[in-house]
Design an enzyme around this catalytic site. Structure first.
Site, mmCIF file in Angstrom:
data_model
loop_
_atom_site.group_PDB
_atom_site.id
_atom_site.type_symbol
_atom_site.label_atom_id
_atom_site.label_comp_id
_atom_site.label_asym_id
_atom_site.label_seq_id
_atom_site.Cartn_x
_atom_site.Cartn_y
_atom_site.Cartn_z
ATOM 1 N N LYS A 1 0.847 -1.192 0.000
ATOM 2 C CA LYS A 1 0.000 0.000 0.000
ATOM 3 C C LYS A 1 0.881 1.239 0.000
ATOM 4 O O LYS A 1 1.680 1.450 0.910
ATOM 5 C CB LYS A 1 -0.907 -0.013 1.231
ATOM 6 C CG LYS A 1 -1.761 1.254 1.350
ATOM 7 C CD LYS A 1 -2.797 1.142 2.441
ATOM 8 C CE LYS A 1 -3.522 2.469 2.600
ATOM 9 N NZ LYS A 1 -4.544 2.411 3.650
ATOM 10 N N LYS B 1 -2.285 -1.610 -3.709
ATOM 11 C CA LYS B 1 -3.140 -0.416 -3.695
ATOM 12 C C LYS B 1 -2.294 0.831 -3.813
ATOM 13 O O LYS B 1 -1.328 0.941 -3.068
ATOM 14 C CB LYS B 1 -3.911 -0.411 -2.373
ATOM 15 C CG LYS B 1 -4.816 0.769 -2.182
ATOM 16 C CD LYS B 1 -5.482 0.677 -0.846
ATOM 17 C CE LYS B 1 -6.044 2.039 -0.526
ATOM 18 N NZ LYS B 1 -6.272 2.213 0.863
HETATM 19 C C1 PBG Z 1 -7.647 3.607 5.443
HETATM 20 C C2 PBG Z 1 -7.870 3.408 3.982
HETATM 21 C C3 PBG Z 1 -7.624 4.309 2.935
HETATM 22 C C4 PBG Z 1 -8.107 3.701 1.784
HETATM 23 C C5 PBG Z 1 -8.576 2.446 2.148
HETATM 24 N N1 PBG Z 1 -8.407 2.277 3.502
HETATM 25 C C6 PBG Z 1 -7.087 5.686 2.947
HETATM 26 C C7 PBG Z 1 -5.719 5.946 3.425
HETATM 27 O O1 PBG Z 1 -4.924 5.050 3.694
HETATM 28 O O2 PBG Z 1 -5.422 7.127 3.562
HETATM 29 C C8 PBG Z 1 -8.113 4.323 0.421
HETATM 30 C C9 PBG Z 1 -9.223 3.894 -0.469
HETATM 31 C C10 PBG Z 1 -9.522 4.798 -1.603
HETATM 32 O O3 PBG Z 1 -8.862 5.821 -1.837
HETATM 33 O O4 PBG Z 1 -10.483 4.473 -2.320
HETATM 34 N N2 PBG Z 1 -6.405 3.238 5.924
HETATM 35 ZN ZN ZN Z 2 -6.096 4.038 8.019
#
Ligand code: PBG
Ligand code: ZN
Length: 328
Positions: A198, A251
């Site tokens: 991520k 992601k």
């Molecule tokens: C929370 C989370 C996020 C997303 C999924 N879970 C945001 C982040 O990490 O700031 C992003 C999903 C999206 O942008 O559609 N940790």
């Molecule tokens: Zn988070």
């Protein structure tokens, strides 16, 4: 050589033949649809998300209506995010047995026992400071003290009846902490889909509005990955697998096809990919202006993600594609 035609040219002549020979196809069972559920007394609550036309914050009741239509259209799986009534520095609402995600899981599983309900496990929607873990007085995210809290969140989702938990916090060691806690409660059969690779991405902007989870200070670069790094992703994925992850997620998806392919070729675990909020917004915005053929671009973007090696795709387009019969 008899002709200058390559074999591919002959095989592309008929649409039916093209369909028969297509290597990668999208199917309903590839798709997971994310929903944002808000803890509110207003049963009719339904607020469109600013930068995500067609996506809504929903109450428990309006989520049920929305899910009913989607399941009717063939949706197999949902990813749930919660927006709580109150926040505190620990994010304690995240493991409340009667919290909004826990209630939503119970509602969905009661209505559709076969629907695969996945919960996002993180603290950022629940903490007053908006970070994914506990903060020190200096404002640093504390890795180890956060693990126990994440484990509590995952167990509370499991008790509510979730089919899978998906930790997105990026703390080191959280898969092991969650696996151990789940097993201690005899949830041996509950899989973990880890947000393994991520990135600290600017594509999450619209989501932070949708989930009310923007950090109040600083950014997430100390715990999410640098977009320039690929080999580090291998290390993250290997660690999560060793800790007991069942599915590895990449992601965002669109800009990281190389990572999807790398994980699919390197590990023998299924790979999931998340087409995130900003990817959705860009396609929608250009589509609304008539600058691109929206439906075609949506399908092509998802085909690319699947072709890269993803077995599962988390996408805000899932419901729309199924309802329009573009994927079945
Ligand atoms: C929370 C989370 C996020 C997303 C999924 N879970 C945001 C982040 O990490 O700031 C992003 C999903 C999206 O942008 O559609 N940790
Ligand atoms: Zn988070």
């Amino acid at each position: 050589m008899h002709t200058t035609f390559f074999r591919g040219r002959r095989l592309r002549r008929s649409p039916v033949l093209r369909e028969m020979l297509q290597e990668t196809r999208l199917a309903a069972a590839d798709l997971v649809m994310p929903y944002f559920v808000v803890d509110t007394d207003d049963k009719t609550f339904r607020r469109e998300i600013g930068a995500m036309p067609g996506q809504f914050q929903l109450s428990l009741d309006t989520l049920k209506e929305q899910a009913a239509g989607a399941v009717d259209a063939g949706l197999r799986s949902i990813l749930l995010f919660g927006v709580p009534k109150s926040k505190d520095p620990q994010g304690s609402e995240a493991w409340n047995a009667d919290g909004i995600v826990q209630k939503a899981v119970r509602m969905l599983k009661a209505a559709w026992p076969d629907l695969v309900v996945i919960t996002d496990v993180c603290l950022c929607e629940y903490t007053s400071h908006g970070h994914c873990g506990l903060l020190s007085v200096e404002g640093a995210v504390l890795n180890d003290p956060t693990l126990e809290l994440l484990a509590r969140v995952a167990v509370s989702h499991a008790r509510a009846g979730a089919d899978m938990v998906a930790p997105s916090d990026m703390m080191d060691g959280r898969v092991e902490a969650i696996r151990t806690a789940l097993d201690r409660e005899t949830f041996y059969q509950l899989p973990i889909m880890s947000y393994a690779v991520k990135y600290a991405s600017s594509y999450y902007g619209p989501f932070r509005d949708a989930a009310d989870s923007a950090p109040k200070s600083g950014d997430r670069k100390s715990y999410q990955m640098d977009p320039g790094n690929a080999r580090e992703g291998l290390r993250e994925a290997a660690a999560d697998l060793a800790e007991g992850a069942d599915i590895l997620m990449v992601k965002p998806a669109g800009s990281y096809g190389d990572m999807i392919r790398l994980l699919a070729d390197t590990f023998d675990a299924p790979v999931a990919a998340y087409q995130v909020s900003g990817e959705y917004s860009m396609i929608k915005a250009a589509g609304q202006r008539g600058w691109i053929h929206e439906e075609a671009v949506i399908l092509e973007s998802l085909l690319g993600i699947k072709r890269a090696g993803a077995s599962l795709i988390l996408t805000y387009f899932a419901e729309e594609l199924l309802k329009k019969g573009l994927v079945r």
